[in-house]
Design a protein around this motif. Structure first.
Motif, PDB file in Angstrom:
ATOM      1  N   GLY A   1       0.801  -1.216   0.000  1.00  0.00           N
ATOM      2  CA  GLY A   1       0.000   0.000   0.000  1.00  0.00           C
ATOM      3  C   GLY A   1       0.832   1.262   0.000  1.00  0.00           C
ATOM      4  N   ILE A   2       1.969   1.239   0.687  1.00  0.00           N
ATOM      5  CA  ILE A   2       2.817   2.424   0.814  1.00  0.00           C
ATOM      6  C   ILE A   2       4.282   1.992   0.784  1.00  0.00           C
ATOM      7  CG2 ILE A   2       1.119   3.783   2.110  1.00  0.00           C
ATOM      8  CD1 ILE A   2       2.632   3.049   4.671  1.00  0.00           C
ATOM      9  N   GLY A   3       5.162   2.960   0.763  1.00  0.00           N
ATOM     10  CA  GLY A   3       6.583   2.722   0.971  1.00  0.00           C
ATOM     11  C   GLY A   3       7.235   1.855  -0.074  1.00  0.00           C
ATOM     12  N   ILE A   4       8.148   0.996   0.385  1.00  0.00           N
ATOM     13  CA  ILE A   4       8.909   0.145  -0.524  1.00  0.00           C
ATOM     14  C   ILE A   4       7.991  -0.790  -1.305  1.00  0.00           C
ATOM     15  CG2 ILE A   4      10.592  -1.745  -0.613  1.00  0.00           C
ATOM     16  CD1 ILE A   4      12.055  -0.370   1.732  1.00  0.00           C
ATOM     17  N   GLY A   5       7.005  -1.369  -0.630  1.00  0.00           N
ATOM     18  CA  GLY A   5       6.104  -2.286  -1.310  1.00  0.00           C
ATOM     19  C   GLY A   5       5.371  -1.631  -2.467  1.00  0.00           C
ATOM     20  N   ARG A   6       4.907  -0.413  -2.268  1.00  0.00           N
ATOM     21  CA  ARG A   6       4.230   0.306  -3.345  1.00  0.00           C
ATOM     22  C   ARG A   6       5.187   0.561  -4.501  1.00  0.00           C
ATOM     23  NH1 ARG A   6       2.954   5.407  -5.400  1.00  0.00           N
ATOM     24  NH2 ARG A   6       0.731   5.754  -5.835  1.00  0.00           N
ATOM     25  N   ALA A   7       6.410   0.966  -4.184  1.00  0.00           N
ATOM     26  CA  ALA A   7       7.403   1.214  -5.237  1.00  0.00           C
ATOM     27  C   ALA A   7       7.691  -0.064  -6.010  1.00  0.00           C
ATOM     28  CB  ALA A   7       8.678   1.778  -4.629  1.00  0.00           C
ATOM     29  N   VAL A   8       7.743  -1.197  -5.317  1.00  0.00           N
ATOM     30  CA  VAL A   8       7.973  -2.479  -5.981  1.00  0.00           C
ATOM     31  C   VAL A   8       6.812  -2.825  -6.907  1.00  0.00           C
ATOM     32  CG1 VAL A   8       8.186  -4.967  -5.601  1.00  0.00           C
ATOM     33  CG2 VAL A   8       9.488  -3.362  -4.188  1.00  0.00           C
ATOM     34  N   ALA A   9       5.579  -2.661  -6.419  1.00  0.00           N
ATOM     35  CA  ALA A   9       4.410  -2.956  -7.253  1.00  0.00           C
ATOM     36  C   ALA A   9       4.413  -2.116  -8.519  1.00  0.00           C
ATOM     37  CB  ALA A   9       3.131  -2.716  -6.452  1.00  0.00           C
ATOM     38  N   LEU A  10       4.720  -0.829  -8.389  1.00  0.00           N
ATOM     39  CA  LEU A  10       4.760   0.037  -9.567  1.00  0.00           C
ATOM     40  C   LEU A  10       5.886  -0.366 -10.518  1.00  0.00           C
ATOM     41  CD1 LEU A  10       2.762   1.676  -7.860  1.00  0.00           C
ATOM     42  CD2 LEU A  10       3.935   3.752  -8.589  1.00  0.00           C
ATOM     43  N   ALA A  11       7.034  -0.714  -9.957  1.00  0.00           N
ATOM     44  CA  ALA A  11       8.154  -1.137 -10.804  1.00  0.00           C
ATOM     45  C   ALA A  11       7.811  -2.428 -11.545  1.00  0.00           C
ATOM     46  CB  ALA A  11       9.407  -1.322  -9.954  1.00  0.00           C
ATOM     47  N   PHE A  12       7.153  -3.358 -10.878  1.00  0.00           N
ATOM     48  CA  PHE A  12       6.729  -4.591 -11.539  1.00  0.00           C
ATOM     49  C   PHE A  12       5.771  -4.283 -12.685  1.00  0.00           C
ATOM     50  CE2 PHE A  12       7.319  -7.918  -7.883  1.00  0.00           C
ATOM     51  CZ  PHE A  12       8.690  -7.720  -7.947  1.00  0.00           C
ATOM     52  N   GLY A  13       4.823  -3.371 -12.440  1.00  0.00           N
ATOM     53  CA  GLY A  13       3.888  -3.007 -13.491  1.00  0.00           C
ATOM     54  C   GLY A  13       4.585  -2.406 -14.701  1.00  0.00           C
ATOM     55  N   ARG A  14       5.559  -1.536 -14.451  1.00  0.00           N
ATOM     56  CA  ARG A  14       6.296  -0.932 -15.568  1.00  0.00           C
ATOM     57  C   ARG A  14       7.073  -1.978 -16.361  1.00  0.00           C
ATOM     58  NH1 ARG A  14       7.221   3.116 -11.563  1.00  0.00           N
ATOM     59  NH2 ARG A  14       9.278   2.232 -11.072  1.00  0.00           N
ATOM     60  N   GLU A  15       7.427  -3.078 -15.685  1.00  0.00           N
ATOM     61  CA  GLU A  15       8.162  -4.140 -16.364  1.00  0.00           C
ATOM     62  C   GLU A  15       7.239  -5.193 -16.967  1.00  0.00           C
ATOM     63  OE1 GLU A  15      11.249  -4.405 -17.141  1.00  0.00           O
ATOM     64  OE2 GLU A  15      12.091  -2.715 -16.006  1.00  0.00           O
ATOM     65  N   GLY A  16       5.919  -4.932 -16.955  1.00  0.00           N
ATOM     66  CA  GLY A  16       4.985  -5.783 -17.675  1.00  0.00           C
ATOM     67  C   GLY A  16       4.244  -6.821 -16.863  1.00  0.00           C
ATOM     68  N   ALA A  17       4.454  -6.868 -15.547  1.00  0.00           N
ATOM     69  CA  ALA A  17       3.770  -7.868 -14.724  1.00  0.00           C
ATOM     70  C   ALA A  17       2.334  -7.439 -14.439  1.00  0.00           C
ATOM     71  CB  ALA A  17       4.517  -8.073 -13.409  1.00  0.00           C
ATOM     72  N   ARG A  18       1.489  -8.429 -14.250  1.00  0.00           N
ATOM     73  CA  ARG A  18       0.158  -8.205 -13.678  1.00  0.00           C
ATOM     74  C   ARG A  18       0.331  -8.290 -12.164  1.00  0.00           C
ATOM     75  NH1 ARG A  18      -2.454 -13.176 -16.376  1.00  0.00           N
ATOM     76  NH2 ARG A  18      -0.272 -13.821 -16.207  1.00  0.00           N
ATOM     77  N   VAL A  19      -0.232  -7.310 -11.439  1.00  0.00           N
ATOM     78  CA  VAL A  19       0.134  -7.151 -10.035  1.00  0.00           C
ATOM     79  C   VAL A  19      -1.085  -7.210  -9.122  1.00  0.00           C
ATOM     80  CG1 VAL A  19       1.378  -5.747  -8.356  1.00  0.00           C
ATOM     81  CG2 VAL A  19       2.058  -5.674 -10.769  1.00  0.00           C
ATOM     82  N   ALA A  20      -1.005  -8.069  -8.109  1.00  0.00           N
ATOM     83  CA  ALA A  20      -1.969  -8.067  -7.008  1.00  0.00           C
ATOM     84  C   ALA A  20      -1.338  -7.306  -5.848  1.00  0.00           C
ATOM     85  CB  ALA A  20      -2.306  -9.491  -6.594  1.00  0.00           C
ATOM     86  N   ILE A  21      -2.046  -6.305  -5.378  1.00  0.00           N
ATOM     87  CA  ILE A  21      -1.542  -5.438  -4.315  1.00  0.00           C
ATOM     88  C   ILE A  21      -2.280  -5.780  -3.027  1.00  0.00           C
ATOM     89  CG2 ILE A  21      -1.491  -3.044  -3.492  1.00  0.00           C
ATOM     90  CD1 ILE A  21      -1.027  -2.256  -6.447  1.00  0.00           C
ATOM     91  N   ALA A  22      -1.552  -6.346  -2.078  1.00  0.00           N
ATOM     92  CA  ALA A  22      -2.162  -6.779  -0.810  1.00  0.00           C
ATOM     93  C   ALA A  22      -1.615  -5.938   0.334  1.00  0.00           C
ATOM     94  CB  ALA A  22      -1.871  -8.250  -0.567  1.00  0.00           C
ATOM     95  N   ASP A  23      -2.490  -5.567   1.253  1.00  0.00           N
ATOM     96  CA  ASP A  23      -2.076  -4.750   2.388  1.00  0.00           C
ATOM     97  C   ASP A  23      -3.202  -4.754   3.415  1.00  0.00           C
ATOM     98  OD1 ASP A  23       0.360  -2.407   2.475  1.00  0.00           O
ATOM     99  OD2 ASP A  23      -1.205  -2.281   3.999  1.00  0.00           O
ATOM    100  N   CYS A  24      -2.864  -4.494   4.668  1.00  0.00           N
ATOM    101  CA  CYS A  24      -3.895  -4.409   5.707  1.00  0.00           C
ATOM    102  C   CYS A  24      -4.133  -2.972   6.129  1.00  0.00           C
ATOM    103  CB  CYS A  24      -3.522  -5.258   6.923  1.00  0.00           C
ATOM    104  SG  CYS A  24      -2.160  -4.600   7.900  1.00  0.00           S
ATOM    105  N   GLY A  25      -3.465  -2.031   5.478  1.00  0.00           N
ATOM    106  CA  GLY A  25      -3.618  -0.619   5.823  1.00  0.00           C
ATOM    107  C   GLY A  25      -4.877  -0.013   5.229  1.00  0.00           C
ATOM    108  N   GLU A  26      -4.872   1.306   5.110  1.00  0.00           N
ATOM    109  CA  GLU A  26      -6.044   2.008   4.604  1.00  0.00           C
ATOM    110  C   GLU A  26      -6.370   1.567   3.180  1.00  0.00           C
ATOM    111  OE1 GLU A  26      -5.842   6.211   4.996  1.00  0.00           O
ATOM    112  OE2 GLU A  26      -5.036   6.141   7.026  1.00  0.00           O
ATOM    113  N   ALA A  27      -7.658   1.331   2.917  1.00  0.00           N
ATOM    114  CA  ALA A  27      -8.090   0.907   1.588  1.00  0.00           C
ATOM    115  C   ALA A  27      -7.695   1.932   0.531  1.00  0.00           C
ATOM    116  CB  ALA A  27      -9.594   0.674   1.577  1.00  0.00           C
ATOM    117  N   GLN A  28      -7.668   3.209   0.912  1.00  0.00           N
ATOM    118  CA  GLN A  28      -7.315   4.254  -0.036  1.00  0.00           C
ATOM    119  C   GLN A  28      -5.901   4.056  -0.574  1.00  0.00           C
ATOM    120  OE1 GLN A  28      -7.662   8.250   1.468  1.00  0.00           O
ATOM    121  NE2 GLN A  28      -6.709   9.173  -0.333  1.00  0.00           N
TER     122      GLN A  28
END
Length: 250
Positions: free
Chosen positions: A15-42
């Motif tokens: 949702g935030i921080g390093i994990g969010r940066a990783v998810a975005l980097a994976f997307g830019r590299e063509g992966a389909r991404v599931a984003i899991a987190d227990c924080g704020e839904a926003q």
């Protein structure tokens, strides 16, 4: 060519921080991404929107890594939505409450173990069977440079992160011959919510201890995950990559 084209990734703690940066980097590299987190839904919603804006597929799932059923459900939804799971990032983690070892009660200790260690174990336990069945997988666990350089005031946190490294290395040896690579990223001080919430005097002191004289931005940590998730890292088994500004060198 995008390095993760066609791959399906689950990033837990995205949702935030390093994990969010990783998810975005994976997307830019063509992966389909599931984003899991227990924080704020926003936070999950914003991360999904950012990945989609990069041209990749993404969806979010609520996941508390202390609840094994939540982790199993995140894996299941990834497979249901994307047809398979190729990459798992276990990034969820918490910092140690202020105080030295004697100041912590066993509740603090158990909470750190439940999130930082058991959460990683749950992720591997549920992602490994489908990865072994398809004879392909990349698991990347977030540890810390404190796994290799434990610090005063972070005894229990350091212990959990060292345990993540040990767990990763052991499991890597069990599954490597079956097409699954397990590795760690051990980030140094990074501009995340945990860093910003720490004592200001300590942050100034720590920054001056780093040879690079600054902390990392999450986008500077994410490339280590992209590399380990890619086919370029096919011979990386049970390793720790540590982008840490020189805080730990070996």
């Amino acid at each position: 060519m995008q390095r993760l084209s066609g791959r399906s990734a689950l990033v837990i703690g995205a949702g935030i921080g390093i994990g969010r940066a990783v998810a975005l980097a994976f997307g830019r590299e063509g992966a389909r991404v599931a984003i899991a987190d227990c924080g704020e839904a926003q936070h999950r919603t914003e991360a999904v929107a950012a990945v989609i804006a990069s041209g990749a597929e993404a969806f979010s799932v609520q996941c508390d890594v202390t609840v094994e059923a939540d982790v199993a459900e995140a894996v299941r939804q990834t497979i249901d939505r994307h047809g398979r799971i190729d990459i798992l990032v276990n990034n969820a983690g918490i910092g140690q409450p202020p105080g030295d070892f004697l100041a912590l009660d066993w509740t603090d200790w158990q909470r750190l173990i439940d999130v930082n260690l058991r959460g990683v174990a749950f992720g591997m336990r549920h992602a490994l069977p489908p990865m072994l069945k398809q004879r392909y997988g990349r698991i990347i666990n977030t540890a810390s440079q404190l796994a290799h350089k434990p610090a005063a005031g972070a005894a229990v946190y350091s212990a959990t992160k060292a345990a993540v490294v040990g767990l990763s290395v052991a499991v890597a040896q069990e599954v490597a011959a079956h097409g699954v690579a397990v590795n760690c990223v051990c980030p140094g001080p990074t501009n995340t919510a945990t860093w910003r919430a720490s004592d200001a005097d300590w942050r100034r002191w720590k920054t001056q201890q780093l040879p690079i004289r600054r902390v990392a931005e999450p986008d500077e940590i994410a490339p280590a995950y992209v590399y380990l998730a890619s086919d370029e890292a096919s011979f990386m088994i049970g390793q720790s990559l540590s982008p840490n500004g020189g805080d730990v060198s070996w």
